[in-house]
Design an enzyme around this catalytic site. Structure first.
Site, mmCIF file in Angstrom:
data_model
loop_
_atom_site.group_PDB
_atom_site.id
_atom_site.type_symbol
_atom_site.label_atom_id
_atom_site.label_comp_id
_atom_site.label_asym_id
_atom_site.label_seq_id
_atom_site.Cartn_x
_atom_site.Cartn_y
_atom_site.Cartn_z
ATOM 1 N N LYS A 20 -2.753 -1.955 -3.241
ATOM 2 C CA LYS A 20 -3.525 -1.047 -2.584
ATOM 3 C C LYS A 20 -3.093 0.384 -3.154
ATOM 4 C CE LYS A 20 -5.889 -0.216 1.562
ATOM 5 N NZ LYS A 20 -6.659 -0.718 2.740
ATOM 6 N N GLU A 46 0.739 -1.323 0.150
ATOM 7 C CA GLU A 46 -0.017 -0.209 -0.010
ATOM 8 C C GLU A 46 0.800 1.206 0.067
ATOM 9 O OE1 GLU A 46 -2.716 0.471 3.170
ATOM 10 O OE2 GLU A 46 -3.486 2.217 2.382
HETATM 11 P P1 13P Z 1 -9.361 4.010 3.847
HETATM 12 O O1 13P Z 1 -10.175 3.438 2.667
HETATM 13 O O2 13P Z 1 -10.360 4.374 5.138
HETATM 14 O O3 13P Z 1 -8.480 5.073 3.316
HETATM 15 O O4 13P Z 1 -8.712 2.946 4.686
HETATM 16 C C1 13P Z 1 -8.041 2.078 3.868
HETATM 17 C C2 13P Z 1 -6.811 1.522 4.736
HETATM 18 O O5 13P Z 1 -6.654 0.498 4.857
HETATM 19 C C3 13P Z 1 -5.724 2.672 4.855
HETATM 20 O O6 13P Z 1 -4.498 1.893 5.248
#
Ligand code: 13P
Length: 340
Positions: free
Chosen positions: A220, A178
């Site tokens: 992500k 991510e």
């Molecule tokens: P949000 O969709 O609220 O941004 O959260 C996703 C997430 O796991 C952030 O690390």
């Protein structure tokens, strides 16, 4: 079973048409921030109750294939004494675990951040695995300004994401990678595009250097949007076009699925934007899916308000968002469905 077979099975369970991931992995300060507006105190019991309510929502597994949990949740139990990873499993949802330990300032890169938590990670993962986690999540954060992220920030964060992913795969855990480019700021959608492209390019270069098997990873990313304080307005089609353009330039076809974060978009915006992507782009090499935290939970949190008697309608509110995002996975969401 070899670690590769294990990861292949996990990917097959997580990457399914019409389904996405729910993030319920808020750290202690973040969950306190989410509970505050509804006047719920962040106690262990309230966190257990909330996350148990989510994971046991009847039918959630029709639209949600994976749930990212926080460490504490792995060992918590529902009222009947079943662990929450088992509750998820019973609902057809694969349990995963957020393993990073949050961000600090990156030295000599003013304004940039870096994420901690690599030391001892392999050992922690082995324990999480015995507790039911089959995948992990690690988030690097990139603030956007005229000078951020710096080239140093882009390189360091990519290197750490790749090191994390390699450690996960060594023990048979699928890594969710991510790189979150923040929505905060006044920047234009063009500036967001430039940063997302540079960040993802560096991340895939690093994953290659670390010999991470891309087939057993999930990306992500952030969608390419104007900054939250920007005067620019972008349509879902603009966002879809810029986002997929950046992905095509940077993400190899071996990656099975791209599951966006919602990052401060409203629940409806996050659904509309994902829908536009799947409506416009129907033959990309990767799935275009979701891994939303706030965009899935917020309407349900507001419905709950901390009241036990709202249990059923809260699950209904959650299921509705999951279903609409499931439709957005196929490009068949329509705003009129919000009223149904
Ligand atoms: P949000 O969709 O609220 O941004 O959260 C996703 C997430 O796991 C952030 O690390």
């Amino acid at each position: 079973m070899s670690v590769n077979t294990e990861m292949q099975d996990t990917i097959e369970a997580m990457v399914q048409k019409g389904k996405g991931i729910i993030a319920i992995d808020e750290s202690f300060p973040t969950i306190a921030k989410r509970f505050k507006p509804i006047h719920v105190e962040s106690t262990e019991e309230n966190r257990r109750y909330w996350r148990s309510l989510i994971l046991s929502t009847p039918g959630l597994g029709d639209f949600i294939s994976g749930a990212i949990l926080f460490e504490e949740t792995l060992t918590q139990k529902n009222d009947a004494g079943m662990t929450l990873p088992d509750v998820a499993d019973e609902n057809g949802i694969v349990a995963g675990i957020k393993v990073d330990k949050g961000t600090i300032a990156l030295d000599n890169a003013d304004g940039d951040k870096v994420t901690e938590g690599l030391d001892g990670l392999a050992e922690r993962l082995k324990v999480y695995k015995t507790q039911g986690a089959r995948f992990a999540k690690w988030r690097e954060v990139y603030p956007v300004s005229t000078s951020n992220p710096t080239p140093l920030g882009v390189e360091v964060n990519a290197e750490i994401l790749a090191r994390y992913a390699a450690i996960c795969q060594s023990v048979g855990i699928v890594p969710i990678v991510e790189p979150e480019v923040l929505i905060d700021g006044e920047h234009s959608i063009e500036r967001s595009f430039e940063v997302v492209e540079a960040v993802q390019h560096a991340v895939y270069h690093a994953l290659h250097r670390h010999k991470v098997i891309l087939e057993y990873t999930i990306l992500k990313p952030s969608m390419v949007t104007p900054g939250k304080e920007s005067t620019d307005k972008a349509s879902p089609e603009d966002i879809a076009n810029y986002t997929v353009k950046a992905l095509r330039r940077t993400v190899p076809a071996a990656v099975p699925s791209i599951n966006f974060l919602s990052g401060g978009q409203t629940a409806e915006e996050a659904t509309e934007n994902l829908n536009a992507m799947n409506a416009i782009f129907q033959s990309e090499p990767w799935e275009l899916s979701f891994s939303y935290g706030r965009a899935l939970q917020q309407p349900a949190l507001d419905t709950w308000g901390g009241k036990k008697e709202n249990h059923k309608i809260t699950q209904k509110a959650l299921l509705k968002r999951a279903r609409l995002n499931g439709a957005a996975r196929n490009g068949t969401y329509k705003f009129s469905m919000e009223k149904e």
